[in-house]
Structures are given as C-alpha cells and as structure tokens.
Design an enzyme around this catalytic site. Structure first.
Site, PDB file in Angstrom:
ATOM      1  N   THR A 143       0.801  -1.235   0.000  1.00 16.19           N
ATOM      2  CA  THR A 143       0.000   0.000   0.000  1.00 16.19           C
ATOM      3  C   THR A 143       0.829   1.277   0.000  1.00 16.19           C
ATOM      4  O   THR A 143       0.263   2.375   0.033  1.00 16.19           O
ATOM      5  CB  THR A 143      -0.978  -0.012   1.196  1.00 16.19           C
ATOM      6  N   GLU A 203      16.987  23.366   4.770  1.00 16.25           N
ATOM      7  CA  GLU A 203      17.288  21.999   5.207  1.00 16.25           C
ATOM      8  C   GLU A 203      17.661  22.016   6.694  1.00 16.25           C
ATOM      9  O   GLU A 203      18.440  22.851   7.141  1.00 16.25           O
ATOM     10  CB  GLU A 203      18.427  21.418   4.346  1.00 16.25           C
ATOM     11  N   ASP A 312       7.310   0.598   0.076  1.00 16.73           N
ATOM     12  CA  ASP A 312       7.400   1.758   0.972  1.00 16.73           C
ATOM     13  C   ASP A 312       6.714   1.523   2.317  1.00 16.73           C
ATOM     14  O   ASP A 312       7.010   2.227   3.282  1.00 16.73           O
ATOM     15  CB  ASP A 312       6.728   2.978   0.317  1.00 16.73           C
ATOM     16  N   ALA A 320      11.392   2.751  -5.877  1.00 16.33           N
ATOM     17  CA  ALA A 320      10.577   1.885  -6.727  1.00 16.33           C
ATOM     18  C   ALA A 320      11.273   0.550  -6.999  1.00 16.33           C
ATOM     19  O   ALA A 320      10.641  -0.508  -6.943  1.00 16.33           O
ATOM     20  CB  ALA A 320      10.281   2.602  -8.043  1.00 16.33           C
ATOM     21  N   HIS A 444      35.638   4.076 -25.657  1.00 20.73           N
ATOM     22  CA  HIS A 444      36.101   5.462 -25.696  1.00 20.73           C
ATOM     23  C   HIS A 444      35.466   6.156 -26.890  1.00 20.73           C
ATOM     24  O   HIS A 444      35.440   5.581 -27.980  1.00 20.73           O
ATOM     25  CB  HIS A 444      37.622   5.505 -25.838  1.00 20.73           C
TER      26      HIS A 444
HETATM   27  P1  FAD Z   1       3.165   2.953  -4.084  1.00 22.98           P
HETATM   28  O1  FAD Z   1       3.788   3.247  -5.385  1.00 22.98           O
HETATM   29  O2  FAD Z   1       2.946   4.096  -3.152  1.00 22.98           O
HETATM   30  O3  FAD Z   1       1.776   2.249  -4.404  1.00 22.98           O
HETATM   31  C1  FAD Z   1       0.866   1.909  -3.418  1.00 22.98           C
HETATM   32  C2  FAD Z   1      -0.504   1.791  -4.056  1.00 22.98           C
HETATM   33  O4  FAD Z   1      -1.394   1.190  -3.119  1.00 22.98           O
HETATM   34  C3  FAD Z   1      -1.125   3.130  -4.421  1.00 22.98           C
HETATM   35  O5  FAD Z   1      -1.574   3.105  -5.755  1.00 22.98           O
HETATM   36  C4  FAD Z   1      -2.311   3.260  -3.463  1.00 22.98           C
HETATM   37  O6  FAD Z   1      -3.408   3.961  -4.018  1.00 22.98           O
HETATM   38  C5  FAD Z   1      -2.664   1.814  -3.224  1.00 22.98           C
HETATM   39  N1  FAD Z   1      -3.378   1.576  -1.958  1.00 22.98           N
HETATM   40  C6  FAD Z   1      -3.049   1.996  -0.718  1.00 22.98           C
HETATM   41  N2  FAD Z   1      -3.907   1.509   0.194  1.00 22.98           N
HETATM   42  C7  FAD Z   1      -4.817   0.764  -0.493  1.00 22.98           C
HETATM   43  C8  FAD Z   1      -5.934  -0.005  -0.113  1.00 22.98           C
HETATM   44  N3  FAD Z   1      -6.289  -0.136   1.177  1.00 22.98           N
HETATM   45  N4  FAD Z   1      -6.643  -0.616  -1.093  1.00 22.98           N
HETATM   46  C9  FAD Z   1      -6.292  -0.516  -2.394  1.00 22.98           C
HETATM   47  N5  FAD Z   1      -5.222   0.186  -2.799  1.00 22.98           N
HETATM   48  C10 FAD Z   1      -4.486   0.811  -1.864  1.00 22.98           C
HETATM   49  N6  FAD Z   1      11.622   6.099  -6.518  1.00 22.98           N
HETATM   50  C11 FAD Z   1      12.594   5.700  -7.357  1.00 22.98           C
HETATM   51  O7  FAD Z   1      13.101   4.590  -7.212  1.00 22.98           O
HETATM   52  N7  FAD Z   1      13.027   6.506  -8.367  1.00 22.98           N
HETATM   53  C12 FAD Z   1      12.511   7.728  -8.566  1.00 22.98           C
HETATM   54  O8  FAD Z   1      12.931   8.442  -9.491  1.00 22.98           O
HETATM   55  C13 FAD Z   1      11.495   8.187  -7.700  1.00 22.98           C
HETATM   56  N8  FAD Z   1      10.963   9.404  -7.855  1.00 22.98           N
HETATM   57  C14 FAD Z   1       9.949   9.802  -7.033  1.00 22.98           C
HETATM   58  C15 FAD Z   1       9.424  11.077  -7.204  1.00 22.98           C
HETATM   59  C16 FAD Z   1       8.411  11.525  -6.382  1.00 22.98           C
HETATM   60  C17 FAD Z   1       7.851  12.918  -6.585  1.00 22.98           C
HETATM   61  C18 FAD Z   1       7.894  10.668  -5.374  1.00 22.98           C
HETATM   62  C19 FAD Z   1       6.765  11.129  -4.501  1.00 22.98           C
HETATM   63  C20 FAD Z   1       8.421   9.404  -5.185  1.00 22.98           C
HETATM   64  C21 FAD Z   1       9.462   8.961  -6.012  1.00 22.98           C
HETATM   65  N9  FAD Z   1      10.046   7.709  -5.854  1.00 22.98           N
HETATM   66  C22 FAD Z   1      11.052   7.317  -6.674  1.00 22.98           C
HETATM   67  C23 FAD Z   1       9.601   6.786  -4.806  1.00 22.98           C
HETATM   68  C24 FAD Z   1       8.657   5.713  -5.400  1.00 22.98           C
HETATM   69  O9  FAD Z   1       7.563   6.345  -6.018  1.00 22.98           O
HETATM   70  C25 FAD Z   1       8.196   4.763  -4.323  1.00 22.98           C
HETATM   71  O10 FAD Z   1       9.304   4.226  -3.635  1.00 22.98           O
HETATM   72  C26 FAD Z   1       7.384   3.624  -4.926  1.00 22.98           C
HETATM   73  O11 FAD Z   1       6.274   4.103  -5.629  1.00 22.98           O
HETATM   74  C27 FAD Z   1       6.940   2.661  -3.839  1.00 22.98           C
HETATM   75  O12 FAD Z   1       6.211   1.637  -4.425  1.00 22.98           O
HETATM   76  P2  FAD Z   1       5.109   0.811  -3.613  1.00 22.98           P
HETATM   77  O13 FAD Z   1       4.599  -0.204  -4.570  1.00 22.98           O
HETATM   78  O14 FAD Z   1       5.648   0.372  -2.322  1.00 22.98           O
HETATM   79  O15 FAD Z   1       3.965   1.857  -3.256  1.00 22.98           O
HETATM   80  P1  NAD Z   2      14.031  12.664   1.872  1.00 24.24           P
HETATM   81  O1  NAD Z   2      14.076  11.821   3.067  1.00 24.24           O
HETATM   82  O2  NAD Z   2      14.850  12.336   0.697  1.00 24.24           O
HETATM   83  O3  NAD Z   2      14.423  14.161   2.257  1.00 24.24           O
HETATM   84  C1  NAD Z   2      13.786  14.867   3.276  1.00 24.24           C
HETATM   85  C2  NAD Z   2      14.724  15.965   3.718  1.00 24.24           C
HETATM   86  O4  NAD Z   2      14.003  16.822   4.579  1.00 24.24           O
HETATM   87  C3  NAD Z   2      15.940  15.457   4.503  1.00 24.24           C
HETATM   88  O5  NAD Z   2      17.110  16.021   3.973  1.00 24.24           O
HETATM   89  C4  NAD Z   2      15.660  15.901   5.918  1.00 24.24           C
HETATM   90  O6  NAD Z   2      16.826  16.177   6.654  1.00 24.24           O
HETATM   91  C5  NAD Z   2      14.838  17.157   5.663  1.00 24.24           C
HETATM   92  N1  NAD Z   2      13.977  17.548   6.771  1.00 24.24           N
HETATM   93  C6  NAD Z   2      13.251  16.739   7.586  1.00 24.24           C
HETATM   94  N2  NAD Z   2      12.581  17.481   8.491  1.00 24.24           N
HETATM   95  C7  NAD Z   2      12.877  18.778   8.234  1.00 24.24           C
HETATM   96  C8  NAD Z   2      12.521  20.018   8.830  1.00 24.24           C
HETATM   97  N3  NAD Z   2      11.700  20.064   9.875  1.00 24.24           N
HETATM   98  N4  NAD Z   2      13.021  21.157   8.305  1.00 24.24           N
HETATM   99  C9  NAD Z   2      13.868  21.130   7.240  1.00 24.24           C
HETATM  100  N5  NAD Z   2      14.259  19.977   6.655  1.00 24.24           N
HETATM  101  C10 NAD Z   2      13.766  18.826   7.138  1.00 24.24           C
HETATM  102  O7  NAD Z   2      12.465  12.772   1.507  1.00 24.24           O
HETATM  103  P2  NAD Z   2      11.740  13.376   0.241  1.00 24.24           P
HETATM  104  O8  NAD Z   2      12.652  14.207  -0.564  1.00 24.24           O
HETATM  105  O9  NAD Z   2      10.477  13.964   0.745  1.00 24.24           O
HETATM  106  O10 NAD Z   2      11.389  12.069  -0.565  1.00 24.24           O
HETATM  107  C11 NAD Z   2      10.582  11.036   0.020  1.00 24.24           C
HETATM  108  C12 NAD Z   2      10.978   9.675  -0.457  1.00 24.24           C
HETATM  109  O11 NAD Z   2      10.699   9.533  -1.831  1.00 24.24           O
HETATM  110  C13 NAD Z   2      12.444   9.427  -0.237  1.00 24.24           C
HETATM  111  O12 NAD Z   2      12.590   8.359   0.656  1.00 24.24           O
HETATM  112  C14 NAD Z   2      13.000   9.050  -1.560  1.00 24.24           C
HETATM  113  O13 NAD Z   2      13.712   7.860  -1.497  1.00 24.24           O
HETATM  114  C15 NAD Z   2      11.788   8.893  -2.470  1.00 24.24           C
HETATM  115  N6  NAD Z   2      12.112   9.578  -3.730  1.00 24.24           N
HETATM  116  C16 NAD Z   2      13.091   9.030  -4.501  1.00 24.24           C
HETATM  117  C17 NAD Z   2      13.480   9.667  -5.661  1.00 24.24           C
HETATM  118  C18 NAD Z   2      14.548   9.068  -6.475  1.00 24.24           C
HETATM  119  O14 NAD Z   2      14.872   7.908  -6.267  1.00 24.24           O
HETATM  120  N7  NAD Z   2      15.132   9.783  -7.407  1.00 24.24           N
HETATM  121  C19 NAD Z   2      12.897  10.870  -6.027  1.00 24.24           C
HETATM  122  C20 NAD Z   2      11.926  11.408  -5.200  1.00 24.24           C
HETATM  123  C21 NAD Z   2      11.535  10.740  -4.051  1.00 24.24           C
END
Ligand code: FAD
Ligand code: NAD
Length: 466
Positions: A143, A203, A312, A320, A444
């Site tokens: 979820t 930060e 997650d 992901a 290269h």
């Molecule tokens: P999720 O993708 O959160 O999917 C969970 C699903 O469960 C959702 O669709 C939700 O609606 C559904 N759900 C929840 N509860 C229920 C329920 N009770 N019944 C039915 N459905 C339900 N990670 C990377 O590796 N690379 C990246 O570049 C990256 N970029 C990101 C950028 C942003 C802006 C954000 C927010 C995240 C990013 N992440 C990235 C993190 C990545 O999206 C998550 O780690 C990943 O989606 C987690 O996958 P998951 O399957 O655990 O959960």
């Molecule tokens: P993050 O954990 O990467 O960063 C959160 C930042 O907020 C940290 O540097 C932390 O020290 C800071 N912070 C926390 N409390 C604070 C406060 N009170 N004031 C100021 N700074 C504070 O989290 P995110 O950027 O929100 O991303 C969430 C998750 O989504 C991450 O775990 C990340 O792995 C995933 N994600 C991954 C990608 C990717 O893989 N490229 C891209 C986007 C998101």
C-alpha cells in the site's frame, strides 16, 4: 465469491510486479487498487511524472543557456508553455499506467478497483467501483506511502503543497520555498529553477542529501548555488503561514536567530510516511511499528504467516526498484523458491543534472564501521566525452577495502550517472575488486571511462588521464 492463490493490495511498482511474478509462477492472482489508474505513486505522482518534468525543463535550459555555445541560434524569444509541458507529462503518465493495464491482462491478473480492507486473514472487502469480497490463500500488502508533513504546517495544496501538487502547477512560481533538501526537494527545485522561479531550499541538517556520501552533497550544493538557488542548511522550520498569495516561512538558524522567507509557493518535502489507512490490519493481527511501518521478518512475512508486505510500507529505502525486488522476492518465496535481496546493493539515484548515484557504503559509514578503505576519485572534466558535450561537472569515487581491494561503495555525480551506476552494482554483486574494474575495457569516448579511471586510482593510484 472469487477465490485466489494470491491477492495483492496496492498496484505500485511493488504490488504490480509482485502480481506479475506470481502469475508467471502459475498462481491465480488478483490486484486491488483504490484509484482508477494502476501504477501507484511511482507512475502517477512520483518517478515518471517528475522525470518527465526534469527532462522538459532540462531541454529548456539547454535551449536558453547552452545552444548558443554549440553554434545553434534560435531567432526570437524561447518561451515556456507550462500548460503544454504539464499536459505532455500527463500523456507520459497515461501511456505508462495504460501499459500496466495491458500487463495485467496479458498475465491474466484480475484487477479490482476499490479500497481493500481485511475482513480476516483470507478475506478482503473491496469498497468502490468493484465493491464486494474476495478470498485469497496469501495476501501481499503493497500500500506504499504518502507525503509526510510537519505537525504545525497546514497543507492547503494550493500554495503550501506536496510533490503531488508540484507536478501539476498552473503557473511558474516567482519564489518557491522548499522545506527539505532531500531527493524530492532537489529534483523539483531544479525543475522550477530552470523554468525561472527563484528557489530557496531550507534543510534541517548541515547538508543536502544527508544520507548520501558527503562528497556528493558538497558537489551538488555547488551546482545549486551556481544556479543561484539559496541553500539554507542547519535551519529548523518553525512556522509556515499563508497570507493571500504569499507564503511566509520562519526558521531558526544555528545561532538561534529566526530567519523569515517570503515566497508565493512552499513545497513541503520532508519525507514520506508508510500508508496503511483504511486497511483494517487490526482484524488480522498484523503488527505496525512506531514508525507506521508494517513489521516483517527476513521473508517479508508479517506477524500473520500468510500475509506479506513489500515496498514503501515496510522498512528500508523508499525506492521503486527496492519495492520491485521485494515483489519478486515474495512471489518466488510463495512458489517455494529461495530468492535473495542484498539491500546494500540497492542503488540510490537523484535525477538532477548532473545526476547523483550511489551504491554500497559511504565513507561516513565505513568510518563508523572501522573498515580500512582506499579512495579512488576521477573528475568528469578530464574526460574527452564530457568536454565534447559540455558536461564537465562531477566525479566518480570508488571506495575499496584497503587489504583485499574489494569494492565497498561507489559514489558518483555527473552526466548520465543514473545509468552508469548499473556497472558498479554489477561489479559489486560479483564482489569485484577495484583492479577487476580497472582491467576491463570501457568504450572510448564515454562517461563510463570515469568508472575505470576511478578504479585505477583506487587500485594503486595510477589513473591514466589526470
Ligand atoms: P506505491 O507506489 O505508493 O503504491 C501503493 C498503491 O497502493 C497506491 O496506488 C495506493 O493507491 C494503493 N493503496 C493503498 N492503500 C490501499 C488499499 N487499502 N486498497 C487498495 N489500494 C491501496 N523512486 C525511485 O526509485 N526513483 C525515482 O525516481 C522516484 N521518484 C519519485 C518522485 C516523487 C515525486 C515521489 C513522490 C516518489 C518517487 N520515488 C522514486 C519513490 C517511489 O515512487 C516509491 O518508492 C514507490 O512508488 C513505492 O512503491 P510501492 O509499490 O511500495 O507503493
Ligand atoms: P528525503 O528523506 O529524501 O528528504 C527529506 C529531507 O528533509 C531530509 O534532507 C531531511 O533532513 C529534511 N527535513 C526533515 N525534516 C525537516 C525540517 N523540519 N526542516 C527542514 N528539513 C527537514 O524525503 P523526500 O525528498 O520527501 O522524498 C521522500 C521519499 O521519496 C524518499 O525516501 C526518496 O527515497 C523517495 N524519492 C526518490 C526519488 C529518487 O529515487 N530519485 C525521487 C523522489 C523521491
């Protein structure tokens, strides 16, 4: 009532990959998703849309700042059409989520749209479009997560926003204040800076990307400063207040002074929280820890033996590809196989430009673990390929065991590092030494030559091109 070998709750990269692997292994599989599109956070409001906007804004920056040096002249003004940029992003998302519908059909997985909740350990209630009840021998909780917030911040989702809203803004902010210098703050901060917004990153810790190798934080901080972003480290946000179209953020600096920032948008990106709302885990005795994560053992099994959890919603990096590995792991476990995940070798990538990527231990971790190590570092500016494209920022750093030369960590910042890190993961999966990497051929001119050169530097300090 429909009966299944496996039911997966949640269709993100963890859930839909688990479902595909279960189906491949001959299990009758169902997936339940509360939203009308599959793919979870990653496809709908995460990885894919953020990378679409990073690509679009990168093109704009190239056109406005770098085309001329390549001898490309565009008569007239180059303008951003934000509405079109966001529409393109949505088209990419729609195509990608549509691809998951196709994969579900191809693998004969039944999809139920609605909120899934436990009735007991083998029955799930579905509320929504496909309301009803299904039975499953095994259930996988996938979820995911939702954005975290600070207790004193009221997210109005118009001007005080999370990443979800930042991916569909209707105007380019004049000044975007970003709370949290982690992955989301930096990726989306770079998008809006490129499009012309003033950007301030606040930060709490003393550096951006505090969990990555400090060398990477320092180099990326330089890049953001060069782009005229205000980087406010060691600032503790105290309040966020909206007054009309203005957002006022107050934070306490190291000296204990209150500093005020005024902008028109505030992006709160302070992490994400595991999501189990409405799942009714209480009915089946699945334990949730004090961080809100579903507790699992080494087999990703919850305290109820036929219920597993991945992605997650459990401990570990919120990525992901980590969720995907866990989806495959549980499916293969259910099929009686003995899969394995090495969590140390899950790479982390930040898709800014230059890109940041890492795998294995950081220098800080090796010091804490009292491991003796060698460092080999090579700057991209010394590569012909980097000079040819004009992408000279950054470096590759390889950490190897001082005695055995085994590679313990690889940390890189520069062009195409998101893809280059795959070589480091492969090498480390096969427990390569730095010398092993230094002895195989790298084409290269490529950016990958920096990996070979860093390995030469780590082996016995003999890079060829510096
Ligand atoms: P999720 O993708 O959160 O999917 C969970 C699903 O469960 C959702 O669709 C939700 O609606 C559904 N759900 C929840 N509860 C229920 C329920 N009770 N019944 C039915 N459905 C339900 N990670 C990377 O590796 N690379 C990246 O570049 C990256 N970029 C990101 C950028 C942003 C802006 C954000 C927010 C995240 C990013 N992440 C990235 C993190 C990545 O999206 C998550 O780690 C990943 O989606 C987690 O996958 P998951 O399957 O655990 O959960
Ligand atoms: P993050 O954990 O990467 O960063 C959160 C930042 O907020 C940290 O540097 C932390 O020290 C800071 N912070 C926390 N409390 C604070 C406060 N009170 N004031 C100021 N700074 C504070 O989290 P995110 O950027 O929100 O991303 C969430 C998750 O989504 C991450 O775990 C990340 O792995 C995933 N994600 C991954 C990608 C990717 O893989 N490229 C891209 C986007 C998101």
């Amino acid at each position: 009532m429909n009966s299944y070998d496996v039911a997966v709750i949640g269709s993100g990269p963890g859930g839909y990959v688990a479902a595909i692997r279960c189906a491949q292994l001959g299990m009758k599989t169902a997936i339940i998703e509360k939203y009308s599109t599959l793919g979870g956070t990653c496809l709908n409001v995460g990885c894919i849309p953020s990378k679409a906007l990073l690509s679009s804004s990168h093109h704009y920056e190239e056109a406005t700042k770098h085309f001329e040096e390549h001898g490309i002249e565009i008569p007239g003004d180059i303008k951003v059409n934000l509405e079109k940029m966001i529409a393109r992003k949505q088209a990419v998302v729609d195509q990608t989520t549509g691809g998951i519908d196709f994969l579900m059909k191809k693998n004969k997985i039944d999809v139920y749209e609605g909120l899934g909740s436990f009735i007991d350990s083998t029955h799930i209630k579905i509320e929504g479009k496909d309301a009803g009840e299904i039975e499953a021998k095994n259930i996988i909780i996938a979820t995911g997560s939702k954005p975290s917030n600070l207790p004193f911040i009221s997210l109005d989702k118009e001007r005080v926003i999370t990443s979800t809203e930042a991916l569909k803004l209707k105007e380019i902010p004049k000044h975007m204040i970003i709370i949290g210098g982690g992955v989301i703050g930096l990726e989306l901060g770079q998008v809006y800076r490129r499009l012309g917004a003033e950007v301030t990153v606040i930060e709490y810790m003393d550096r951006i990307l505090p969990t990555m190798d400090a060398g990477l934080s320092k180099e990326l901080n330089k890049v953001f400063k060069k782009a005229k972003c205000k980087m406010m480290m060691s600032h503790k946000v105290q309040s966020v207040e909206r007054k009309g179209d203005e957002v006022i953020v107050k934070a306490e600096n190291k000296k204990g002074e209150i500093v005020e920032f005024k902008g028109d948008y505030c992006l709160v990106s302070v992490g994400r929280r595991p999501y189990t709302d409405g799942l009714n885990v209480e009915a089946v005795g699945v334990k949730i820890n004090d961080r809100g994560q579903v507790e699992v053992n080494d087999h990703l099994q919850t305290s109820t033996s036929n219920i597993y959890a991945i992605g997650d919603v459990i401990k570990g990096a919120m990525l992901a590809h980590k969720a995907e590995e866990e989806g495959v792991f549980v499916a293969e476990t259910l099929a009686g196989q003995k899969p394995h995940i090495d969590y140390n070798l899950i790479p982390g990538v930040v898709y800014t430009w230059p890109e940041v990527a890492a795998v294995g231990k950081t220098e800080e971790e090796l010091k804490v673990d009292k491991v003796e190590y060698k460092v080999g570092q090579f700057p991209f500016r010394a590569l012909g390929r980097a000079r040819a494209s004009g992408d000279i920022d950054g470096f590759v750093k390889i950490l190897a065991d001082k005695t055995t030369d085994e590679v313990l960590g690889v940390h890189m910042i520069g062009a195409r590092c998101a893809d280059l890190i795959a070589e480091a993961v492969t090498a480390m999966e096969f427990r390569a030494s730095a010398e092993d990497i230094s002895r195989y051929s790298h084409a290269h001119p490529t950016f990958a030559e920096a990996v070979k050169e860093a390995a030469l530097a780590a082996t016995d300090n003999r890079p060829l091109h510096v």
